[in-house]
Enzyme design. Structure first.
Site, PDB file in Angstrom:
ATOM      1  CG  HIS A 127      -2.296   0.532   0.930  1.00 46.04           C
ATOM      2  ND1 HIS A 127      -2.500   1.651   0.154  1.00 46.04           N
ATOM      3  CD2 HIS A 127      -3.523   0.111   1.313  1.00 46.04           C
ATOM      4  CE1 HIS A 127      -3.800   1.897   0.081  1.00 46.04           C
ATOM      5  NE2 HIS A 127      -4.443   0.978   0.769  1.00 46.04           N
ATOM      6  CG  ASP A 166      -3.519   4.541  -3.418  1.00 46.61           C
ATOM      7  OD1 ASP A 166      -2.815   4.348  -2.407  1.00 46.61           O
ATOM      8  OD2 ASP A 166      -3.566   5.628  -4.010  1.00 46.61           O
TER       9      ASP A 166
END
Length: 228
Positions: A204, A208
């Protein structure tokens, strides 16, 4: 507890120690999140049968790798590495295959520029790295130069799992078991169709959740249109 209850002792050193350290470092450094999805396999399995009848023998993993490469070309944000303080995306897909070896060993050598290879060439390259992995014949670049990894548990009863990212790569795809379940067709009748579980773990820090979901959804569609 008495040592008499111990059945074996495996020192965390050598290759096993390196694997342990890499897995721990991956969890320490990467902000890991996993998306799960299922995709229908009927088209891909029909395609595999058609190829075999035409004299071309490839595995389900070879066909899935082909689909992954196709999807990554359209989603380059998943194909890359974090090096230092930089996220680096690559034009070529250096596709790694996680391989379990005797002696509780795990390696993930890369097939370089997998996107430039045909299905047959890529299948041959995968077979080559597998054979050399068993003989400790892999190069350092093959062991460290990948941009995306496949981890296949398709022969087990594990449907979904959480694969650990092969640092410094951005993502890894876990392939689960093939299973059947009833689906209602366009005529309103129920029929059994085969599905496969897929699990995408991504970093992450660099990827995303939305783009990761789009990649996994598109990959499912590529698999479901295999052979078109």
């Amino acid at each position: 507890m008495s040592d008499s209850a111990v059945t074996s002792v495996i020192p965390l050193k050598g290759l096993r120690g390196m694997i342990a350290n890499n897995m721990r470092r991956s969890l320490d450094e990467a902000a890991q999140l996993t998306h799960h999805a299922e995709c229908e396999l009927e088209a891909l399995l029909t395609y595999k049968q058609r190829l075999q009848e035409e004299g071309t023998k490839v595995s389900v993993e070879d066909l899935l790798a082909d689909c992954v490469v196709r999807a990554l070309v359209n989603h380059p944000g998943l194909n890359g590495r974090i090096e230092g303080n930089e996220v680096r995306h690559y034009r070529d897909v250096h596709l790694c295959f996680a391989i379990a070896l005797p002696g509780n060993k795990l390696v993930a050598p890369a097939v370089f520029s997998a996107n430039e290879l045909t299905l047959i060439e890529r299948a041959g390259a995968r077979k080559s790295v597998l054979e050399r992995a068993k003989e400790d014949g892999l190069s350092v670049s093959e062991m460290t130069g990948g941009t995306f990894t496949l981890s296949n548990l398709g022969r087990s009863r594990v449907r979904f799992f959480t694969p650990i990212i092969n640092l410094p790569q951005l993502a890894i795809l876990g392939i689960g078991e093939t299973y059947s379940r009833p689906v209602e067709n366009s005529a309103g009748q129920w029929e059994a169709r085969r599905f496969m579980g897929l699990s995408l773990t991504f970093d992450h820090r660099a990827v995303d959740g939305g783009p990761a979901a789009e990649f996994l959804s598109d990959l499912c569609e590529v698999i479901e249109r295999a052979g078109d």
